[in-house]
Design a protein around this motif. Structure first.
Motif, mmCIF file in Angstrom:
data_model
loop_
_atom_site.group_PDB
_atom_site.id
_atom_site.type_symbol
_atom_site.label_atom_id
_atom_site.label_comp_id
_atom_site.label_asym_id
_atom_site.label_seq_id
_atom_site.Cartn_x
_atom_site.Cartn_y
_atom_site.Cartn_z
ATOM 1 N N ALA A 1 0.850 -1.196 0.000
ATOM 2 C CA ALA A 1 0.000 0.000 0.000
ATOM 3 C C ALA A 1 0.880 1.238 0.000
ATOM 4 N N GLU A 2 0.883 1.939 -1.127
ATOM 5 C CA GLU A 2 1.720 3.129 -1.281
ATOM 6 C C GLU A 2 0.926 4.390 -0.941
ATOM 7 N N ASN A 3 1.659 5.432 -0.557
ATOM 8 C CA ASN A 3 1.093 6.756 -0.313
ATOM 9 C C ASN A 3 0.071 6.749 0.821
ATOM 10 N N ILE A 4 0.292 5.890 1.807
ATOM 11 C CA ILE A 4 -0.535 5.878 3.012
ATOM 12 C C ILE A 4 0.062 6.877 4.009
ATOM 13 N N THR A 5 -0.782 7.753 4.522
ATOM 14 C CA THR A 5 -0.326 8.724 5.509
ATOM 15 C C THR A 5 -0.287 8.073 6.890
ATOM 16 N N VAL A 6 0.863 8.210 7.551
ATOM 17 C CA VAL A 6 1.056 7.666 8.896
ATOM 18 C C VAL A 6 1.282 8.861 9.825
ATOM 19 N N LYS A 7 0.357 9.076 10.748
ATOM 20 C CA LYS A 7 0.443 10.246 11.618
ATOM 21 C C LYS A 7 0.350 9.820 13.075
ATOM 22 N N GLN B 1 -9.897 1.853 4.621
ATOM 23 C CA GLN B 1 -10.440 2.213 5.909
ATOM 24 C C GLN B 1 -9.300 2.688 6.814
ATOM 25 N N THR B 2 -9.540 3.809 7.490
ATOM 26 C CA THR B 2 -8.539 4.322 8.415
ATOM 27 C C THR B 2 -8.365 3.358 9.585
ATOM 28 N N LYS B 3 -7.100 3.201 10.037
ATOM 29 C CA LYS B 3 -6.813 2.262 11.117
ATOM 30 C C LYS B 3 -5.904 2.908 12.139
ATOM 31 N N LYS B 4 -6.197 2.651 13.430
ATOM 32 C CA LYS B 4 -5.355 3.111 14.537
ATOM 33 C C LYS B 4 -4.560 1.932 15.081
ATOM 34 N N VAL C 1 1.160 -3.028 9.314
ATOM 35 C CA VAL C 1 -0.294 -2.848 9.369
ATOM 36 C C VAL C 1 -0.914 -3.385 8.084
ATOM 37 N N ASP C 2 -2.075 -4.029 8.225
ATOM 38 C CA ASP C 2 -2.896 -4.431 7.079
ATOM 39 C C ASP C 2 -4.145 -3.564 7.069
ATOM 40 N N LEU C 3 -4.400 -2.882 5.935
ATOM 41 C CA LEU C 3 -5.571 -2.023 5.797
ATOM 42 C C LEU C 3 -6.656 -2.730 5.008
ATOM 43 N N LEU C 4 -7.880 -2.438 5.350
ATOM 44 C CA LEU C 4 -9.025 -2.967 4.637
ATOM 45 C C LEU C 4 -9.502 -1.959 3.607
ATOM 46 N N ASP C 5 -10.053 -2.477 2.496
ATOM 47 C CA ASP C 5 -10.657 -1.577 1.519
ATOM 48 C C ASP C 5 -11.828 -0.844 2.161
ATOM 49 N N SER C 6 -12.035 0.372 1.713
ATOM 50 C CA SER C 6 -13.085 1.190 2.302
ATOM 51 C C SER C 6 -14.422 0.849 1.666
ATOM 52 N N GLU C 7 -15.283 0.133 2.406
ATOM 53 C CA GLU C 7 -16.610 -0.186 1.897
ATOM 54 C C GLU C 7 -17.548 1.006 2.055
ATOM 55 N N SER C 8 -17.566 1.625 3.207
ATOM 56 C CA SER C 8 -18.267 2.896 3.359
ATOM 57 C C SER C 8 -17.204 3.972 3.331
ATOM 58 N N ASN C 9 -17.558 5.137 2.779
ATOM 59 C CA ASN C 9 -16.529 6.149 2.573
ATOM 60 C C ASN C 9 -16.452 7.165 3.696
ATOM 61 N N LEU C 10 -16.976 6.849 4.868
ATOM 62 C CA LEU C 10 -16.915 7.791 5.992
ATOM 63 C C LEU C 10 -15.475 8.152 6.329
ATOM 64 N N ASN C 11 -14.602 7.162 6.368
ATOM 65 C CA ASN C 11 -13.209 7.411 6.701
ATOM 66 C C ASN C 11 -12.304 7.394 5.472
ATOM 67 N N ASP C 12 -12.923 7.427 4.285
ATOM 68 C CA ASP C 12 -12.140 7.464 3.064
ATOM 69 C C ASP C 12 -11.360 8.775 2.999
ATOM 70 N N VAL C 13 -10.272 8.753 2.256
ATOM 71 C CA VAL C 13 -9.424 9.928 2.129
ATOM 72 C C VAL C 13 -9.617 10.523 0.742
ATOM 73 N N VAL C 14 -9.833 11.843 0.679
ATOM 74 C CA VAL C 14 -10.041 12.530 -0.581
ATOM 75 C C VAL C 14 -8.936 13.555 -0.777
ATOM 76 N N ILE C 15 -8.746 13.957 -2.027
ATOM 77 C CA ILE C 15 -7.708 14.932 -2.351
ATOM 78 C C ILE C 15 -8.272 16.146 -3.083
ATOM 79 N N THR C 16 -9.544 16.139 -3.408
ATOM 80 C CA THR C 16 -10.149 17.201 -4.209
ATOM 81 C C THR C 16 -10.809 18.245 -3.320
ATOM 82 N N GLY C 17 -10.493 19.511 -3.576
ATOM 83 C CA GLY C 17 -11.139 20.597 -2.860
ATOM 84 C C GLY C 17 -10.592 20.846 -1.469
ATOM 85 N N VAL C 18 -9.490 20.191 -1.105
ATOM 86 C CA VAL C 18 -8.878 20.387 0.211
ATOM 87 C C VAL C 18 -7.399 20.698 0.009
ATOM 88 N N ASN C 19 -6.735 21.125 1.084
ATOM 89 C CA ASN C 19 -5.338 21.519 0.929
ATOM 90 C C ASN C 19 -4.389 20.339 0.859
#
Length: 818
Positions: A35-41, A77-80, A94-112
């Motif tokens: 999984a590339e380009n995953i933000t780890v904060k 899906q976002t994971k802690k 970490v293993d991430l799951l595909d986002s079935e609902s987009n509540l925690n999905d990450v978008v890049i359009t219209g944001v900084n």
């Protein structure tokens, strides 16, 4: 000794302090793929990292202690995860799951910067390739319309769909390809977007003013079409072959894509071809002038390094598309065709032979659109900040052939060259505030070539804008907003048109040419815009949100609104602009409530949009009430400007019972009202002028889908779905001068099946999709279908007027990975 002991103690304790710092590193995967380009904060820290092409990340210089990390990425899906950091570096995979609902999905359009969907107060919708594949689509915008409530399209046949968001379209909706704004003569009614639908893996839709990040032309919102980016093991060549057949217009599509990863480089190439004959419905039969042929080619190369990444891409779009005009025989209602340029008697044209109606050959009266795109996007990592640079060049070449006696002579021939630039600097986090400063704009020039009709002048445009955007999370509240200032300069020189004595057609001439017509007097003007937004998201709980946003948007008038004065052959309309138009400004309030429950996802979005200096088309009539005819066989439209208001709502109720995991029931409702606030027109014409043109009617969609949870033989997760869409009567329309008429509501029933086919060893063989739209072959007209108004008679033998939409259509699609 007096200095030795203190020095020793200093070195000892310094080493001890340095020893307290350590690092966290690891690898992120999803479905056994890197999984590339995953933000780890790290929660409570300003430090963060992103995974590279091998899924690895590392955060250094951390004091020992306990940490909670958040992993988030587009489509996951976002994971802690928590980790105890000692003197030794900690390893956290970490293993991430595909986002079935987009509540925690990450978008890049219209944001900084990449942002969780739940944190954005602006309404944003995400449409995946999987959703697009499961519907019948003749173009990409049609797929988005079916998947995102509040998005509609004004159409001119099956291959031209202009996106509208909440009742606003044309230059008010900004379309992006991989973040680069699309520039391709989008001012015209019959001009669609120039993008290969098979190359897009994801679409993000911003509803509402997004001028803050993008400048003019995002008054209604943004549609960002994101192409495929490979993500698999290094040293492998992978690809897919897609083929699609649709029964109604015989549409045949084929697309092949290849991807290769070597060391730090990623390469992608795709080629696509589509062709179709005229489409069919029960009322009109085969609709003459709706065949098309399309070719696409795209390639990209991306390199990832410690300093960041750089991606260079090129695309080529080539479309031959017939021009329908709706002329018919008055008694049989069969379609006729134009065969003469001189003394063309529309009511006595010859009937189109049946062989021509069923042919895949493109008839002489057609459009030829070519679009070239070359761009580079680069990110430089600068510690805890990053600099993003996007430079792109585009050329749109549009020819419209409308002379049957001279089929090689283009009526319209325009070449639009655009240089886009976009510079964004994501500043280091300060006191928990994420902020971005940016400058972007474009340099554009439009030139007419060897043509006979000139609806717009040759013009030059320069656009520049600067913005600041910030966001901050404060417990359960996420706040974001910013300001932007824009300047647009547009100018053109005197433009003269005369008659070519050899052909009798028009041509561009010098001022001293005999009988030269002064069609476009010189023009030069600057437009300025100040826009801004402020919004917040209140997280009542992890699953219940309230969002509110207020935004001021800006849009400078486009070239046809201020400069047009002539025939657009493809639209069969003479456009008349107004040089005195002011920029549009709007103030929109949004309120949303979203709940993601155990058995259902619920959302309610309400909006109110007040627009100053709204520009719209109105059919021009003479004092006697008859339509003004400047060019025989073509309507005349004049642009108007007034105040306007649009308001409405979108509601979604998606059921996914936890005890019936195989069942989903998705329901949505979209409603918008567009009011014309021109006091003078309302006082004079009353209800005829009360509403705005091309406003979508009430729309309700429902889908019942059954998906097997376990494989059935070679079928992996096969599904069956039935969906219906209902459109109410449109009795709120702009009736002045018969610009629009009443449209009867209708309902359509659709169904589909599909599955992934796998071998016994678990290898994916292919994906298969079968979909039927308009199962009962219902005859209907959409109020957003421009062909509804292609009619030359006041009455007809069958009582039907204009052209109807497509009838039953069955689609077969196969995607073979390799």
């Amino acid at each position: 000794m007096k200095y030795l002991i203190p020095s020793f103690l200093f070195i000892f304790f310094a080493n001890q302090l340095l020893a307290q710092n350590s690092s966290i590193k690891g690898q992120v995967k999803s479905n056994n793929a890197l999984a590339e380009n995953i933000t780890v904060k790290i929660i409570g820290q300003s430090k963060s990292a992103r995974t590279n092409q091998t899924g690895n990340y590392q955060i250094e210089n951390l004091p020992i202690g306990n940490y909670t990390l958040i992993f988030s990425g587009i489509g996951y899906q976002t994971k802690k995860a928590t980790v105890v950091l000692t003197n030794e570096p900690a390893m956290l995979n970490v293993d991430l799951l595909d986002s079935e609902s987009n509540l925690n999905d990450v978008v890049i359009t219209g944001v900084n910067r990449a942002t969780q969907l739940r944190k954005s107060p602006v309404p944003i919708a995400v449409l995946s390739k999987k959703s697009m594949d499961q519907n019948v689509n003749t173009n990409l915008i049609e797929a988005i319309v079916k998947g995102v409530p509040g998005v509609t399209a004004v159409t001119t046949g099956p291959n031209v769909s202009k996106p509208f968001i909440r009742g606003l379209g044309y230059n008010r909706v900004l379309t992006l390809y991989d973040g680069l704004r699309q520039e391709g003569q989008q001012w015209g009614d019959e001009h669609g977007i120039e993008v290969d639908e098979y190359s897009i893996t994801r679409a993000e839709v911003v509803k509402g003013p997004a001028s803050l990040t993008y400048g003019s032309d995002a008054l209604a919102g943004v549609i960002n079409m994101i192409p495929y980016s490979p993500n698999f093991e290094e040293g492998k060549l992978k690809g897919d072959f897609t083929t699609n057949y649709q029964t109604n217009n015989g549409m045949i599509g084929a697309s092949i894509g290849l991807a290769y990863i070597k060391k730090n480089w990623k390469y992608v190439i795709r080629a696509t071809a589509k062709t179709a004959h005229n489409y069919y419905n029960k009322i009109d039969g085969l609709v003459y002038g709706t065949a098309f042929r399309e070719y696409n080619l795209s390639a990209s190369a991306r390199v990832d390094q410690k300093w960041g990444f750089s991606k260079t891409a090129i695309t080529y779009y080539n479309n031959l598309m017939e021009i329908p005009d709706g002329s018919r025989d008055s008694l049989s209602r069969k379609f006729t065709k134009q065969v003469s340029d001189y003394a063309d008697d529309i009511k006595n044209r010859p009937i189109v032979p049946d062989d021509d109606l069923k042919s895949y050959s493109i008839n002489p009266l057609h459009q030829h659109i070519q679009h070239y795109r070359l761009y580079n996007t680069t990110q430089f990592k600068l510690g805890n900040s990053d600099l993003n640079v996007l430079i792109g060049g585009q050329q749109s070449v549009r020819r419209e052939y409308n002379h049957p006696t001279a089929p090689q002579q283009a009526g319209l021939y325009v070449v639009l060259n655009t240089l886009n630039y976009d510079l964004k600097y994501n500043l280091p986090d300060f006191a928990g505030i994420e902020s971005t400063f940016g400058i972007n704009g474009m340099l554009q020039g439009n030139r007419s070539k060897d043509a006979t009709d000139f609806p717009i002048p040759d013009y030059d445009l320069f656009d520049v804008g600067a913005f600041y955007f910030a966001k901050k999370s404060m417990g359960k509240v996420d706040v974001s907003g910013g300001l932007r200032i824009d300047r647009r300069n547009i100018q053109w020189n005197d433009f003269y048109v005369g008659t070519n004595p050899q052909t009798g057609f028009g041509k561009q001439v010098e001022a001293n040419y005999p009988s030269a017509n002064f069609q476009f007097p010189a023009f030069k003007k600057n437009y300025y815009g100040l826009s801004g937004s402020l919004g917040l998201t209140y997280n009542i709980s992890e699953k219940l949100l309230i969002k509110a946003n207020i935004a001021r948007g800006y849009r400078a008038p486009n070239i046809t609104e201020i400069g047009s004065n002539g025939l657009d052959p493809g639209a069969h309309i003479v456009y008349l602009g107004n040089r005195s138009f002011k920029p549009e400004f709007n103030l929109q309030e949004d309120l949303g409530i979203i709940a993601y429950l155990k058995d259902a996802d619920l959302s309610f979005e309400w909006f109110n949009n007040e627009i100053q200096n709204y520009i719209y088309q109105s059919r021009l009539t003479a004092a006697n009430g008859n339509p003004v005819v400047i060019v025989p066989g073509n309507l005349t439209y004049q642009y108007q400007q007034s105040k306007a208001r649009l308001y409405g709502a979108e509601i979604s109720v998606n059921l996914h019972p936890s005890k019936l995991k195989w069942l989903t029931v998705n329901n949505s409702l979209a409603y918008v009202v567009g009011l014309n606030k021109n006091g003078e027109l309302l006082a004079k014409h009353g209800r005829d002028a009360r509403y705005l043109p091309f406003i979508p009617t009430l729309q309700i969609r429902s889908e019942i889908k059954v998906t097997a949870r376990k494989p059935i033989g070679i079928l992996d997760k096969p599904y069956f779905k039935v969906d219906g869409v209902f459109y109410a009567d449109q009795n709120r329309f702009y009736a002045l001068d018969n610009t629009e008429t009443f449209t009867t509501g209708y309902g359509l029933l659709n169904a589909g099946i599909g599955s992934t086919l796998k071998s016994k060893a678990g290898k994916t063989l292919c994906d298969v999709f079968v979909q039927v739209d308009n199962i009962f072959n219902k005859s209907y007209q959409s109020n957003l279908n421009r062909l509804k108004y292609f009619e030359y008679y006041n009455a007809s033998p069958n009582g039907k007027s204009g052209i109807y939409n497509m009838g039953r259509n069955m689609s077969f699609k196969i995607i073979v990975p390799f």
